[in-house]
Design an enzyme around this catalytic site. Structure first.
Site, PDB file in Angstrom:
ATOM      1  N   GLU A  49       0.832  -1.216   0.000  1.00  0.00           N
ATOM      2  CA  GLU A  49       0.000   0.000   0.000  1.00  0.00           C
ATOM      3  C   GLU A  49       0.862   1.260   0.000  1.00  0.00           C
ATOM      4  O   GLU A  49       0.575   2.226  -0.718  1.00  0.00           O
ATOM      5  CB  GLU A  49      -0.897   0.050   1.244  1.00  0.00           C
ATOM      6  CG  GLU A  49      -1.824  -1.124   1.425  1.00  0.00           C
ATOM      7  CD  GLU A  49      -1.235  -2.189   2.334  1.00  0.00           C
ATOM      8  OE1 GLU A  49      -0.105  -2.664   2.075  1.00  0.00           O
ATOM      9  OE2 GLU A  49      -1.913  -2.555   3.305  1.00  0.00           O
ATOM     10  N   CYS A  77      -2.400  -2.600   7.642  1.00  0.00           N
ATOM     11  CA  CYS A  77      -1.877  -2.524   9.006  1.00  0.00           C
ATOM     12  C   CYS A  77      -1.980  -1.077   9.502  1.00  0.00           C
ATOM     13  O   CYS A  77      -2.346  -0.184   8.743  1.00  0.00           O
ATOM     14  CB  CYS A  77      -0.423  -2.996   9.002  1.00  0.00           C
ATOM     15  SG  CYS A  77       0.705  -1.788   8.266  1.00  0.00           S
TER      16      CYS A  77
HETATM   17 ZN   LIG Z   1       1.021  -2.170   5.971  1.00  0.00          ZN
END
Ligand SMILES: [Zn+2]
Length: 147
Positions: A49, A77
């Site tokens: 990402e 995350c």
């Molecule tokens: Zn991450």
């Protein structure tokens, strides 16, 4: 999301946890793609990402990605969720919830927290089974190899 799965597969074959991400602009054009490169780059921030956000911002010449949709195979995350909020991403679409570090809704909810200044639209569970199986297969193979 199919393309993100393909990118994740590439990462998995190169010894990375298989996670892939793509970013689409408001016209539906693919403007960034990335897979997890943490091991290869020896960089703790080299999640799919983050790399996709950086590439999209560079391509569009703005850090504001409010017209963009980010597709990622695994729930982001805390680091990536923070970066997605910082980039004002218009829509986040992800595959499977992450019971260990999911920071969109599973473990914590960064986008809706008091630390977030952006109301992020989220769709989870897209191609969930394929995304889960890819991760489970990769971890099963790794366990098998290290025995
Ligand atoms: Zn991450």
């Amino acid at each position: 999301m199919y393309h993100a799965l393909q990118l994740a597969q590439i990462a998995g074959e190169r010894g990375e946890v298989p996670v892939g991400a793509v970013i689409i602009d408001s016209s539906g054009n693919l403007i960034a793609e990335a897979e997890n490169r943490k091991e290869r780059d020896r960089d703790p921030t080299a999640h799919a990402e983050i790399l996709a956000l950086k590439a999209a911002a560079s391509k569009l010449q703005t850090w504001r990605l409010n017209q963009c949709t980010l597709y990622v195979t695994l729930e982001p995350c805390p680091m990536c969720a923070g970066a997605i909020v910082q980039a004002r991403v218009g829509l986040l679409v992800y595959g499977v919830d992450d019971p260990k570090t999911g920071a969109i809704r599973t473990v914590v909810n960064i986008p809706d927290s008091a630390a977030s200044n952006h109301s992020l639209r989220v769709i989870g569970g897209i191609l969930e089974t394929a995304c889960r199986q890819q991760l489970q297969t990769w971890f099963a193979n790794r366990r098998h190899r290290t025995k």
